[in-house]
Motif scaffolding. Sequence first.
Motif, mmCIF file in Angstrom:
data_model
loop_
_atom_site.group_PDB
_atom_site.id
_atom_site.type_symbol
_atom_site.label_atom_id
_atom_site.label_comp_id
_atom_site.label_asym_id
_atom_site.label_seq_id
_atom_site.Cartn_x
_atom_site.Cartn_y
_atom_site.Cartn_z
ATOM 1 N N LEU A 167 0.825 -1.207 0.000
ATOM 2 C CA LEU A 167 0.000 0.000 0.000
ATOM 3 C C LEU A 167 0.861 1.260 0.000
ATOM 4 O O LEU A 167 0.518 2.260 -0.640
ATOM 5 C CB LEU A 167 -0.929 -0.003 1.208
ATOM 6 C CG LEU A 167 -2.072 -1.025 1.189
ATOM 7 C CD1 LEU A 167 -2.856 -0.964 2.493
ATOM 8 C CD2 LEU A 167 -2.990 -0.763 0.007
ATOM 9 N N VAL A 168 1.959 1.214 0.727
ATOM 10 C CA VAL A 168 2.870 2.360 0.729
ATOM 11 C C VAL A 168 3.376 2.634 -0.682
ATOM 12 O O VAL A 168 3.454 3.791 -1.129
ATOM 13 C CB VAL A 168 4.052 2.100 1.693
ATOM 14 C CG1 VAL A 168 5.133 3.167 1.520
ATOM 15 C CG2 VAL A 168 3.577 2.074 3.124
ATOM 16 N N GLY A 169 3.721 1.574 -1.400
ATOM 17 C CA GLY A 169 4.197 1.758 -2.764
ATOM 18 C C GLY A 169 3.165 2.409 -3.662
ATOM 19 O O GLY A 169 3.515 3.214 -4.540
ATOM 20 N N LYS A 170 1.881 2.092 -3.455
ATOM 21 C CA LYS A 170 0.836 2.673 -4.290
ATOM 22 C C LYS A 170 0.505 4.109 -3.903
ATOM 23 O O LYS A 170 0.241 4.954 -4.764
ATOM 24 C CB LYS A 170 -0.434 1.821 -4.188
ATOM 25 C CG LYS A 170 -0.301 0.426 -4.783
ATOM 26 C CD LYS A 170 -1.607 -0.334 -4.624
ATOM 27 C CE LYS A 170 -1.508 -1.740 -5.211
ATOM 28 N NZ LYS A 170 -2.773 -2.505 -5.044
ATOM 29 N N LEU A 171 0.490 4.381 -2.591
ATOM 30 C CA LEU A 171 0.003 5.676 -2.112
ATOM 31 C C LEU A 171 1.088 6.741 -1.988
ATOM 32 O O LEU A 171 0.765 7.930 -1.908
ATOM 33 C CB LEU A 171 -0.666 5.494 -0.742
ATOM 34 C CG LEU A 171 -1.887 4.569 -0.702
ATOM 35 C CD1 LEU A 171 -2.407 4.445 0.719
ATOM 36 C CD2 LEU A 171 -2.981 5.083 -1.626
ATOM 37 N N CYS A 172 2.350 6.350 -1.966
ATOM 38 C CA CYS A 172 3.424 7.312 -1.691
ATOM 39 C C CYS A 172 4.498 7.229 -2.777
ATOM 40 O O CYS A 172 5.584 6.666 -2.540
ATOM 41 C CB CYS A 172 4.027 7.053 -0.320
ATOM 42 S SG CYS A 172 2.825 6.935 1.018
ATOM 43 N N PRO A 173 4.252 7.775 -3.939
ATOM 44 C CA PRO A 173 5.216 7.637 -5.041
ATOM 45 C C PRO A 173 6.409 8.585 -4.961
ATOM 46 O O PRO A 173 7.368 8.418 -5.725
ATOM 47 C CB PRO A 173 4.364 7.939 -6.278
ATOM 48 C CG PRO A 173 3.311 8.874 -5.776
ATOM 49 C CD PRO A 173 3.018 8.458 -4.370
ATOM 50 N N GLN A 174 6.361 9.573 -4.074
ATOM 51 C CA GLN A 174 7.423 10.583 -4.026
ATOM 52 C C GLN A 174 8.332 10.432 -2.800
ATOM 53 O O GLN A 174 8.996 11.386 -2.403
ATOM 54 C CB GLN A 174 6.808 11.989 -4.031
ATOM 55 C CG GLN A 174 5.968 12.302 -5.255
ATOM 56 C CD GLN A 174 6.797 12.272 -6.524
ATOM 57 O OE1 GLN A 174 7.968 12.663 -6.529
ATOM 58 N NE2 GLN A 174 6.189 11.821 -7.620
ATOM 59 N N LEU A 175 8.368 9.254 -2.248
ATOM 60 C CA LEU A 175 9.211 9.048 -1.073
ATOM 61 C C LEU A 175 10.689 9.222 -1.414
ATOM 62 O O LEU A 175 11.160 8.763 -2.461
ATOM 63 C CB LEU A 175 8.995 7.649 -0.504
ATOM 64 C CG LEU A 175 7.718 7.425 0.315
ATOM 65 C CD1 LEU A 175 7.623 5.976 0.736
ATOM 66 C CD2 LEU A 175 7.674 8.338 1.525
ATOM 67 N N GLN A 176 11.420 9.866 -0.482
ATOM 68 C CA GLN A 176 12.868 10.030 -0.610
ATOM 69 C C GLN A 176 13.609 9.411 0.578
ATOM 70 O O GLN A 176 14.735 8.927 0.410
ATOM 71 C CB GLN A 176 13.226 11.512 -0.731
ATOM 72 C CG GLN A 176 12.711 12.162 -1.996
ATOM 73 C CD GLN A 176 13.078 13.626 -2.074
ATOM 74 O OE1 GLN A 176 13.512 14.231 -1.090
ATOM 75 N NE2 GLN A 176 12.891 14.222 -3.239
#
Length: 720
Positions: free
Chosen positions: A476-485
């Motif tokens: 779910l994190v991969g789908k909802l948070c595409p701009q993670l650094q």
Amino acid sequence: MSKVFGFAGENDFCPGGPIYTNHKEQNHFLSISRPVDVYFPLRKRSRISAPFVFTEERFEQKKQASIEVLPDECLFEILRRLPGGDERSACACVSKRWLSLLSNICKDELCSQNESAKTNTQVKSEVEDEGIEGDGYLSRSLEGKKATDIRLAAISVGTASRGGLGKLFIRGSNSSQGVTKVGLRAIARGCPSLKVLSLWNLLSVGDEGLSEIANGCHKLEKLDLSHCPAITDKGLLAIAKSCPNLTDLVIESCTNIGNEGLQAVGQHCTNLKSISIKNCPAIGDQGIAALVSSASNVLTKVKLQALNVTDVSLAVVGHYGKEVADLVLTSLSNVSERGFWVMGNGQGLKKLKSMTVTSCVGLTDTGLEVVGKGCPNLKQLYLHKCPFLSDNGLVSFAKSAESLESLLLEECHRITQIGFFGSLLNCGANLKAASLVNCLGIKDLKLDLPELSPCSSLRSLSIRNCPGFGDGSLALVGKLCPQLQNVELSGLQGVTDAGFLPVLENCEAGLVKVNLSGCVNLSDKVVSVMTEQHGWTLEVLNLDGCRRITDSSLVAIAENCFLLSDLDVSKCATTDSGIAAMARSNQLNLQVLSVSGCSMISDKSFPDLVKLGQTLLGLNVQHCNAIRSSTVDVLVERLWRFPITGNLLEVLVSSWPPFPENYSSQVLVPDDYRSVITEESQRNPFQHFPSQNSILCFGLFVTLEFMGDMVVHVGSHVVS
């Protein structure tokens, strides 16, 4: 001479009878000088250092004149006429008596000479003293047995001509010779430039000592009173009346300070900006209300911890906290849901930007929702141990707090996967950082979420020690948070390659900092994909404790991560081959490398570690059992002998685990980093410790004493 040779009457040489029958035997007398005759019998030579002078009644020894015979009043008058600070400092070294007298001379008691008698040197000295005494840029710290009245007196005299004392931190002990009002009086009279004062665990300091500070240090801006049970409202009242520039006040575990003292502070300290009160049982709603309402136009930070306050105090904060930007509420057991509800509806916290709530059972879903609506500019929310907060309250708050930028939840066990991801989707476009720490309610659930717009603003995600957070949640994190650094997944044993790979594939911005420490089920495949897709942005990578990480990961890092500056592969399955692969890379520019606990790294890595050391600022090879002590010694010597410009900051070396519970180390710090060593630590003497427990850097030896993982003492010694 006639009296000397008289035989009878009151003029007898020895009353009670003559010494010799023939009194005129002048050879028994030796003439030393004209005015003095000395008796010298023909007997065994007497061992005396000075002659005995004959008088009519007795023999008496000459006494040398000494300034010590002067009473304190006369000596005080002499010392206060000394021309400059250097002279006063020199005289303070004569004796404790002189030090005590000098430390009790106020600045306005220093006697200025007549203008006709002043020399140019004296004028220059006095002007310089006056000019720098007012600056107050010096800082001093006394701890434990060093916290005594004598040392405070020395500080008072010594700092006066060297810039003036600006900050003083006293951390006392239970010693019978601790700081008393005498030491604080010396500071008050000799350090009028004092702006910051911290008194901690001073059992013998009471209202009289604090009143001395109030009378002499009118420039005081920050005051910290912690564990000082003898200080009461009377001392705090003296500070409030005499120190109008007070901006920061900390009161902790002062059992005799109550509402009256806080009322005085609120009435007289019109510039007060920050107040922190902890564990003071005598302080209640009356004191908090008076203080907050009086300083409503300037107070920007309020911190209330473990107090006997009720909903009334929170209502006052919510109504009068017009300038409050930072609010911390901890362990307020008497505050109910109504208190948070009234505070949120008070319409006074419009400028609140940061709020921390810890161990407050009164914070419920309703209260948090109202706070979100009543604080439109809230940017940071930290919630610790809130047992009655659930998913509904968190999601409702997220919908109201449109300005929220950072959210941290710790030990909030009623928060589940639904509440966490629901808050990410409803927080608006400003949320940049989210953290979950030890939240046992988080468990992987199969959620059929509709097509929603992702949380594109989120840049940093931290999940630590949440055992239920697994592959499903990461997907779910991969789908909802595409701009993670920045990604931190620490201690998540349920995370595997299948869960983390979608995160890597969906991150569009490029990962910069990744911490996967304790994720024991991740393998080389994750590192390979990470370095291929994000090697061009990756700067920090922590794989501590990932036991399935091998040399293949180090090879991939050496080939792709040219911006990587910090790498931790402690307790991984890496060997000498992996170190050699990194050393062969011409583009790798590591600054910090940790291979602690890698048992398969041996002496064969010596040349490769030396080559890597040309760019390293820090190298950790602790607990590498296969590296011999002789190799460690040569490695240390080779690294700091490189013709570098002082860039080697520290090398942690030890091949004799385990460390003792209390051990000491040495540090050789580069010239460029000497500024990080505090002025207080530079005054501590250098101590020698075994080389196997050492940290080596370039330019300056520094002694560190550890208690577990915490540094408890720092000392230093310049290498000649």
